[in-house]
Write a protein that holds these residues in place. Structure first.
Motif, short mmCIF file in Angstrom:
data_model
loop_
_atom_site.label_atom_id
_atom_site.label_comp_id
_atom_site.label_asym_id
_atom_site.label_seq_id
_atom_site.Cartn_x
_atom_site.Cartn_y
_atom_site.Cartn_z
N THR A 193 -29.93 27.58 72.98
CA THR A 193 -30.32 28.24 74.22
C THR A 193 -30.93 27.19 75.15
O THR A 193 -31.39 26.13 74.71
N THR A 198 -33.07 33.72 76.65
CA THR A 198 -31.63 33.78 76.84
C THR A 198 -31.07 35.05 76.18
O THR A 198 -31.35 35.31 75.01
N ALA A 203 -25.68 32.91 74.54
CA ALA A 203 -26.02 31.74 73.74
C ALA A 203 -24.96 30.65 73.93
O ALA A 203 -23.80 30.92 74.24
#
Length: 381
Positions: A193, A198, A203
């Motif tokens: 990340t 995130t 990802a």
């Protein structure tokens, strides 16, 4: 006294003497053979605790000189220190299977702020399978896994590399990696990340494969030159994917702020390093890489480098002239950005101590060309 009487008295006296000695502890029964053998064998020492280690180091890069926007040295040129970088290194192990690494970075290009460069916990049970977790370089191209301290050229090839990162090529996450025959073949793969919040769907996935056809390159990282200490023919490839991971400017709003379009990032590269110590002891190095970021609407790029290390020493170091060409072409087309690096390294102790004189000419299509002349010094221990 008769003979019989004397014999009887002697027997009684011996019996009394033996009785007193036994009561006093002077005589004990002989130990059994097994007990005697056990007492004769020294005790087995307790198992020694697993060795713990702690190592410290530091790297320093200082580069400065003159920048010219016209290609000639005039009064309008700029003079100063262009790169001033300090990296403290800490590494060690608390168990042969559990290791760690923590590095900081201070760079004048970022207002001399101190950054966490790397912070990694490493579980390394076997050459074929290792797990790293923390902040470190994701699987990517050879140049990124060499970093500025292990490059052949003084200037990092920033014009061709579009892989995303938090800072200095690093990202947060975890990876598995392994190697066969001490680095003859290596694989790396992980999930990363670029910030602490995130979304799972966004990802960053990264992977890399390397095949060494000559001498192996052990370990997760690599170098872009080994200064003749090994012969290398390494073929590598990497790929990264992130949903909505590429942003491009498509215009500006009423206030002049850029309007961004988000695209999925699908990026890959192929890279090659050939280094050979010649029969007369000089070392030839050829390096190249191709990158494609078109799926993220960023473009494609490549670079090629050649250097030649003379075996004969001049004073206390070796001279290594080098040349590198970089070219980046935007997805939308148009003229590419072209960058030419030339100069030479004065190699005193490999990557630990070297001096460089570098000339870089950069030609962007929409801005004046610039030429920089730099003297660089790198020391690390």
């Amino acid at each position: 006294m008769t003979t019989t009487a004397r014999t009887l008295l002697s027997f009684v006296a011996c019996s009394l003497a033996l009785g007193r000695a036994a009561r006093a502890g002077a005589l004990e029964p002989a130990p059994a053979p097994a007990v005697a053998a056990a007492e004769a064998t020294p005790a087995v020492p307790a198992a020694a605790p697993a060795p713990k280690t702690l190592s410290f180091g530091v790297g320093v890069r200082i580069g400065g000189g003159l920048d010219s926007s016209t290609g000639t040295i005039t009064s309008g040129d700029r003079l100063g220190i262009k790169s001033l970088d300090v990296r403290p290194y800490i590494s060690g192990q608390v168990h042969p299977l559990l290791k760690f690494e923590g590095n900081l970075d201070l760079n004048n290009a970022d207002q001399s702020r101190i950054h966490v460069l790397s912070a990694v916990a490493k579980f390394e049970p076997d050459d074929l399978f290792n797990v790293w977790f923390g902040r470190f370089l994701p699987p990517s191209d050879r140049a990124n896994l060499s970093g500025p301290y292990y490059q052949n050229a003084w200037n990092y090839p920033t014009d061709v590399n579009g892989y995303p990162s938090i800072y200095a090529g690093r990202a947060d996450g975890g990876a598995v990696w392994g190697q066969l025959e001490k680095g003859r073949f290596k694989y790396q793969g992980g999930v990363f990340t670029l910030d602490a919040n995130t979304p799972t769907s966004q990802a960053l996935y990264a992977a890399r494969l390397v095949l060494n056809l000559l001498d192996p390159e052990p370990g997760y990282y690599n170098s872009s030159t080994y200064y003749g200490t090994k012969d290398v023919l390494a073929l590598g490839g990497a790929a990264q994917y992130q949903k909505l991971g590429a942003a491009t400017v498509i215009g500006t709003d009423a206030a002049g702020a850029p309007i961004l379009a988000r695209n999925d990032l699908i990026a890959f590269n192929l890279d090659l390093l050939f280094e050979k110590r010649l029969a007369w002891a000089d070392t030839l190095t050829v390096e190249g890489a191709y990158y494609n970021f078109n799926r993220g609407a960023q473009g494609w790029s490549w670079y090629a480098l050649a250097s030649y290390l003379f075996a004969a020493k001049v004073a206390f170091g070796q001279v290594q002239p080098m040349v590198r060409w970089q070219q980046f072409t935007p997805t939308a087309g148009g003229d590419p950005i072209r960058t030419l690096d030339t100069g030479f390294n004065y190699v005193i102790d490999g990557h630990s101590t070297r001096i460089a004189f570098a000339v870089q000419n950069r030609n962007p299509p929409t801005a004046p060309s610039t030429t920089s002349y730099q003297l660089g010094i790198q020391i690390q221990e």
